[in-house]
Each structure stands twice: as C-alpha cells, then as structure tokens.
Scaffold this active site. Structure first.
Site, PDB file in Angstrom:
ATOM      1  N   CYS A  75       0.865  -1.178   0.000  1.00  0.00           N
ATOM      2  CA  CYS A  75       0.000   0.000   0.000  1.00  0.00           C
ATOM      3  C   CYS A  75       0.909   1.237   0.000  1.00  0.00           C
ATOM      4  O   CYS A  75       1.727   1.400   0.917  1.00  0.00           O
ATOM      5  CB  CYS A  75      -0.860  -0.040   1.257  1.00  0.00           C
ATOM      6  SG  CYS A  75      -1.902   1.405   1.507  1.00  0.00           S
ATOM      7  N   CYS A 186      -1.148   3.701  -6.603  1.00  0.00           N
ATOM      8  CA  CYS A 186      -1.958   3.081  -5.544  1.00  0.00           C
ATOM      9  C   CYS A 186      -2.150   1.643  -5.983  1.00  0.00           C
ATOM     10  O   CYS A 186      -2.418   1.384  -7.174  1.00  0.00           O
ATOM     11  CB  CYS A 186      -3.306   3.787  -5.428  1.00  0.00           C
ATOM     12  SG  CYS A 186      -4.539   2.867  -4.458  1.00  0.00           S
TER      13      CYS A 186
HETATM   14  N1  DGL Z   1      -4.019   0.600  -1.909  1.00  0.00           N
HETATM   15  C1  DGL Z   1      -3.655   1.785  -1.241  1.00  0.00           C
HETATM   16  C2  DGL Z   1      -2.412   2.448  -1.857  1.00  0.00           C
HETATM   17  O1  DGL Z   1      -1.613   1.790  -2.486  1.00  0.00           O
HETATM   18  C3  DGL Z   1      -4.615   2.839  -0.849  1.00  0.00           C
HETATM   19  C4  DGL Z   1      -6.063   2.817  -0.985  1.00  0.00           C
HETATM   20  C5  DGL Z   1      -6.714   3.567   0.174  1.00  0.00           C
HETATM   21  O2  DGL Z   1      -6.903   2.933   1.192  1.00  0.00           O
HETATM   22  O3  DGL Z   1      -7.009   4.753   0.039  1.00  0.00           O
HETATM   23  O4  DGL Z   1      -2.188   3.616  -1.682  1.00  0.00           O
END
Ligand code: DGL
Length: 263
Positions: A75, A186
């Site tokens: 993430c 993301c």
């Molecule tokens: N998957 C997450 C990232 O790579 C973020 C998504 C979220 O929770 O806003 O930033």
C-alpha cells in the site's frame, strides 16, 4: 518451523495489494503468503497520517502474531505514513514498502509528461514530495489525487460506465497535451488498468510498481538467507478485517484476474 518456511505477510487497506501479491507469486511461487486486507478501515488515503500509522501497526501486529518472515506493505499510502515507524518498532523483521513507480517512468520517458495517480494522502505526504523533487528536473511529473477510486475495486467493479465516468472526469483535463506515461501510484489501480487505458488512449505507457516490489522482496529474502529454493508451489492464504466469505472470494478472484486491455 524454521523462519525460512514461514509465509511472507502482506497487508493493504483492502484488496489493492493483491496486485502486488500476484506479481510476487509469479516471481516466487515456491514461497507461501499470508495476505491481510484491512477493508473494514478502507480507504486509508483520506484519513489522517496518525490514523493510518496506527492501522498499519495493527495490521503488522496481526501478521506477526500469525508468524511471518517478512512483511510487504502493499500500500503506497501506508508506506508513506508508516514505514519508518514499522521498521523502528520491529527492527528484526524486514519490511518492504511500496512507492509510486516514478523512477522507472522517468528513466523510460526522460523529458516526458508523466501523470501519477495516487490517493490524496500519498500525494501530500513528505515521502512523495521528496520523490517528485528528485526527478522533476528530468521530466514533468503531475500528481493527481484520486480519492474515491479505490472503492470501485473494493466492490469488485473493475470496468463499465461508472468507473469510466469517474476516470474521465479526473483525467480528461490532463489529456489535452500528450502524456508519455501514467504511473499507478496506488496498489488498487492496476485492477483498473483496462478502464484507465480506455480513457488515456493507446499511447501513454501505464506503469505500476508491483513487479519492482516483488523483485525487492526477493533481494531482501535472499540477502537474509530467507529465500526458499525453487520447488513446489506454496500456499496463499487470505484474511480480511471485514470478515465474511464474500470478501475472501473476491480476494481470490482478484489474484487470478488478468485484464482484457489493449496495452
Ligand atoms: N491501496 C492503497 C495504496 O496503495 C490505498 C487505498 C486507500 O486505502 O485509500 O495507496
């Protein structure tokens, strides 16, 4: 069990990190993986930094209690808010972070115009500002905060008019001038690659950091003598803070998902 045979832990605010997991499984199928999706607290990207830090520590604690030999923070948002704290709290355990693939994008498109799609938190955090500052004399780097986009993936909605309307609204203003590359900053966004391609057209390269994270994990495991030799495939296990069979079924579907794209 010796440490080597423990699974590699992954966590994300939800299902996005599965885009990193699938690259990792493809690269090191002999390893076992335990993926923890914190969908209950998604999205992370619109929260305060301290909240995300606390959620990331709770997710890491959960994985450590289950027994893991390394943790991939799959993430970008949690990495920018918490990677330092995680490493300080558990100095013995390797943590592999995720950051928008700006470096490869600039290397492949020097002098180009590069859009970076990420959560509101990722684009405003110091970590991204430093990354951008490092490369902005080599290319035009344009961050675009996409609050609300990860929710489509959490619902299993990867294409269709709703997703494309969102993407059109957010991206069209930047498409009047040619774009060299679109960085998916993301981990949820690689699942929307086909929809993004339809909006940005054929020419920009769409780049995500999943393969780079898998490569870095392999390097770190090898460096610490934790990498299993090639052999039969390991196990992939999913857990999710939401509970219930639906989110786990969607997790498995996403792991197997291959987009119908025109790349
Ligand atoms: N998957 C997450 C990232 O790579 C973020 C998504 C979220 O929770 O806003 O930033």
């Amino acid at each position: 069990m010796d440490t080597c045979h423990l699974p590699v832990g992954f966590f994300d605010s939800g299902l996005g990190g599965i885009s990193v997991l699938r690259e990792t499984v493809a690269r090191m199928p002999q390893e076992s993986y335990l993926y923890y999706g914190d969908s209950l607290h998604a999205p992370y990207g619109v929260r305060r930094t301290e909240e995300v830090e606390a959620l990331a520590c709770a997710a890491a604690e959960h994985l450590i209690a289950r027994g893991v030999k390394a943790i991939v923070v799959a993430c970008n948002t949690a990495t920018s808010a918490a990677i330092g704290t995680l490493r300080r709290t558990w100095p013995e355990l390797p943590f592999i972070g995720t950051e928008p693939a700006v470096k490869p994008a600039v290397e492949r498109h020097p002098g180009g115009r590069i859009l970076v799609l990420a959560t509101p938190m990722t684009v405003k955090e110091e970590k991204f500002r430093r990354l951008k500052a490092q490369y902005e004399d080599q290319a035009e780097i344009i961050p675009i905060a996409c609050g609300g986009l990860m929710e489509f993936v959490e619902q299993g909605l990867l294409r269709g008019p709703e997703v494309e309307a969102y993407l059109f609204d957010r991206l069209d203003p930047y498409l009047k001038v040619p774009v060299s590359a679109v960085v998916l900053g993301c981990t949820h966004y690689p699942f929307l690659r086909g929809a993004i391609r339809r909006i940005v057209g054929r020419s920009p390269e769409i780049i995500d950091g999943g393969a780079g994270v898998a490569q870095q994990l392999q390097r770190v495991l090898a460096g610490r003598g934790l990498l299993l030799p090639e052999g039969p495939p390991g196990r992939v296990e999913f857990e999710n803070s939401l509970g219930g069979p639906e989110i786990l079924a969607l997790s498995r579907e996403l792991l197997a998902y291959r987009d119908e794209q025109i790349d």
